[in-house]
Design a protein around this motif. Structure first.
Motif, PDB file in Angstrom:
ATOM      1  N   LEU A 172       0.814  -1.222   0.000  1.00 54.91           N
ATOM      2  CA  LEU A 172       0.000   0.000   0.000  1.00 54.91           C
ATOM      3  C   LEU A 172       0.848   1.273   0.000  1.00 54.91           C
ATOM      4  O   LEU A 172       0.307   2.380  -0.009  1.00 54.91           O
ATOM      5  N   ALA A 178      -5.692   7.322  -2.454  1.00 52.15           N
ATOM      6  CA  ALA A 178      -6.986   6.799  -1.996  1.00 52.15           C
ATOM      7  C   ALA A 178      -7.779   7.891  -1.273  1.00 52.15           C
ATOM      8  O   ALA A 178      -8.988   8.045  -1.485  1.00 52.15           O
ATOM      9  N   LYS A 213     -11.451   9.549  -2.337  1.00 53.82           N
ATOM     10  CA  LYS A 213     -12.585   9.632  -1.410  1.00 53.82           C
ATOM     11  C   LYS A 213     -13.040  11.091  -1.233  1.00 53.82           C
ATOM     12  O   LYS A 213     -14.236  11.360  -1.087  1.00 53.82           O
ATOM     13  N   ASP A 254     -13.550   1.653  -5.426  1.00 55.83           N
ATOM     14  CA  ASP A 254     -13.732   0.558  -4.464  1.00 55.83           C
ATOM     15  C   ASP A 254     -12.414   0.223  -3.777  1.00 55.83           C
ATOM     16  O   ASP A 254     -12.357  -0.020  -2.573  1.00 55.83           O
ATOM     17  N   ASN A 255     -11.353   0.244  -4.579  1.00 52.04           N
ATOM     18  CA  ASN A 255     -10.026  -0.049  -4.048  1.00 52.04           C
ATOM     19  C   ASN A 255      -9.587   1.033  -3.051  1.00 52.04           C
ATOM     20  O   ASN A 255      -8.949   0.737  -2.039  1.00 52.04           O
ATOM     21  N   THR A 294     -11.524   2.782  -1.097  1.00 49.82           N
ATOM     22  CA  THR A 294     -12.252   2.504   0.148  1.00 49.82           C
ATOM     23  C   THR A 294     -11.575   1.371   0.916  1.00 49.82           C
ATOM     24  O   THR A 294     -11.378   1.443   2.138  1.00 49.82           O
ATOM     25  N   GLU A 295     -11.192   0.345   0.184  1.00 48.68           N
ATOM     26  CA  GLU A 295     -10.547  -0.841   0.781  1.00 48.68           C
ATOM     27  C   GLU A 295      -9.211  -0.478   1.427  1.00 48.68           C
ATOM     28  O   GLU A 295      -8.877  -0.960   2.520  1.00 48.68           O
ATOM     29  N   ILE A 296      -8.438   0.386   0.762  1.00 48.23           N
ATOM     30  CA  ILE A 296      -7.133   0.802   1.301  1.00 48.23           C
ATOM     31  C   ILE A 296      -7.313   1.489   2.659  1.00 48.23           C
ATOM     32  O   ILE A 296      -6.606   1.186   3.627  1.00 48.23           O
ATOM     33  N   GLU A 355      -9.823   1.190   4.689  1.00 47.21           N
ATOM     34  CA  GLU A 355     -10.314   0.188   5.655  1.00 47.21           C
ATOM     35  C   GLU A 355      -9.159  -0.658   6.187  1.00 47.21           C
ATOM     36  O   GLU A 355      -9.119  -0.985   7.379  1.00 47.21           O
ATOM     37  N   LYS A 356      -8.232  -1.010   5.302  1.00 49.09           N
ATOM     38  CA  LYS A 356      -7.063  -1.802   5.723  1.00 49.09           C
ATOM     39  C   LYS A 356      -6.211  -1.030   6.735  1.00 49.09           C
ATOM     40  O   LYS A 356      -5.676  -1.611   7.687  1.00 49.09           O
ATOM     41  N   SER A 388      -7.991  -1.265  10.054  1.00 46.40           N
ATOM     42  CA  SER A 388      -7.856  -2.620  10.610  1.00 46.40           C
ATOM     43  C   SER A 388      -6.467  -2.869  11.178  1.00 46.40           C
ATOM     44  O   SER A 388      -6.294  -3.621  12.136  1.00 46.40           O
TER      45      SER A 388
END
Length: 365
Positions: free
Chosen positions: A225, A232, A236, A316-317, A319-321, A323-324, A327
């Motif tokens: 990442l 990212a 957004k 979408d990617n 958003t995923e980045i 979120e990662k 986490s």
């Protein structure tokens, strides 16, 4: 002959502004050449840019001597020098400003004192003062998007100023800035004043985010990442922009002639030598946005940049980045607040150096 690569960006609805100003680029014709050949459509400045311009050349020495007699403080003297440059740059960009859709571009930005970044009333007063001093309809006054800056932005918009909101890193703060802009327009409209000639941009700083986040990604086992978090975040932010400027509330203002506050990508030169030097520019080309870039990045893109409609790819990617990150226990909100605090300091230091250089020059026989 193939079309200039920098000019190609404009065909995707994005405007390239130059993140640099000095007297040499104005007087030599280089700025006009950038408009004609590269399609550059505006200029941004900041305290660090002016510090470099004033301390690295003798072009300002005579004016420092002349202004010293009438200026009460070195800060007043500096703004005398800066306003003279900004006026000339505004005049060079007047044709861009007055082209088919008047006010679509052609803006030149001048920032309030970085010492005022956390002072609402003083920021408002200086923004109004600089607006009157430059006296050009295509000037933008830069106000930091700090918490105290939000009320200053709203008031300045309500007074009819063009505002470049600077020093944005976080998504929530960006959304707060759109609220300040819209509220300012509503205030002005409620007072029976026109809103059709007001322009604003929200300057989202990018590569500095990755400078802070990338080492943390190595620690958390997410090296894939690296160099992607800022991009990212920008994608957004563009989602927020599209949502905010498509509401019924906004449409009422639009019917009265209001223009959306465009997102402006700042700090888009790559800080990591492992990345392509046009990485951030290439990743965020999209409709109704601005990218302000230093001269070396314009030259790099002219040579080997790739223009394409990239901003809305991989949402979408994006958003995923983010979120990662969450986490993995990386607090992006804390990081963006840290960057804002450091950003204020990064502008304070060169401004202090600049004021000292002016003092030294005044004292020369």
């Amino acid at each position: 002959m193939s079309e200039n690569k920098v000019k190609q960006i404009h065909s995707f609805g994005q405007s390239i502004w130059l993140d640099f100003i000095d007297r040499e680029i104005i007087s030599s014709g280089k700025l006009k050449k950038l408009i004609d050949e590269d399609g550059v459509r505006g200029v941004t400045s900041n305290p660090a840019i002016f510090e470099k311009a004033i301390t690295s050349s003798s072009d300002y020495d005579a004016d420092i001597k002349a202004l010293a007699a009438d200026s009460k403080t070195n800060e007043e003297l500096f703004f005398g020098l800066a306003v003279a440059d900004i006026k000339k740059a505004c005049d060079i960009f007047s044709d861009v400003y007055n082209e088919e859709v008047k006010g679509a571009d052609g803006y030149v930005s001048l920032e309030v004192s970085p010492f005022l970044a956390l002072k609402t009333d003083e920021t408002i007063a200086q923004a109004l003062e600089l607006w009157k001093a430059v006296d050009r309809e295509n000037v933008m006054i830069k106000i930091p998007g700090t918490q105290p800056g939000l009320a200053a932005i709203r008031k300045a918009i309500s007074e009819g100023l063009n505002i470049n909101v600077t020093l944005l890193f976080g998504l929530q703060r960006y959304e707060d800035v759109t609220e300040a802009y819209i509220s300012g327009l509503e205030d002005r409209l409620a007072a029976g004043k026109p809103i059709d000639s007001i322009a604003s941009v929200a300057s989202f700083f990018l590569s500095r985010i990755d400078v802070i986040v990338d080492p943390l990604l190595d620690e958390k086992g997410l090296p894939e990442l690296k160099g992607e978090v800022a991009i990212a975040s920008a994608k957004k932010a563009y989602e927020i922009y599209k949502r905010v400027f498509n509401t019924e509330r906004w449409k009422k203002l639009e019917a009265a002639g209001a223009k959306p506050q465009r997102l402006l990508w700042a700090s888009t030169s790559s800080k990591n030598p492992a990345f392509k030097d046009t990485k951030y520019v290439e990743a965020l080309i999209g409709k109704d946005t601005v990218d302000t870039v230093p001269l070396e990045t314009i030259e790099a893109f002219r040579d080997h940049g790739v223009a394409g409609d990239t901003l809305e790819l991989g949402l979408d990617n994006a958003t995923e980045i983010l979120e990662k990150l969450k986490s993995a226990g990386i607090d992006i909100d804390a990081i963006t607040q840290q960057l804002e605090d450091e950003g204020i300091e990064k502008f304070n230091k060169p401004f202090e150096k600049l004021l000292q250089a002016i003092e030294d020059q005044k004292n020369k026989v």
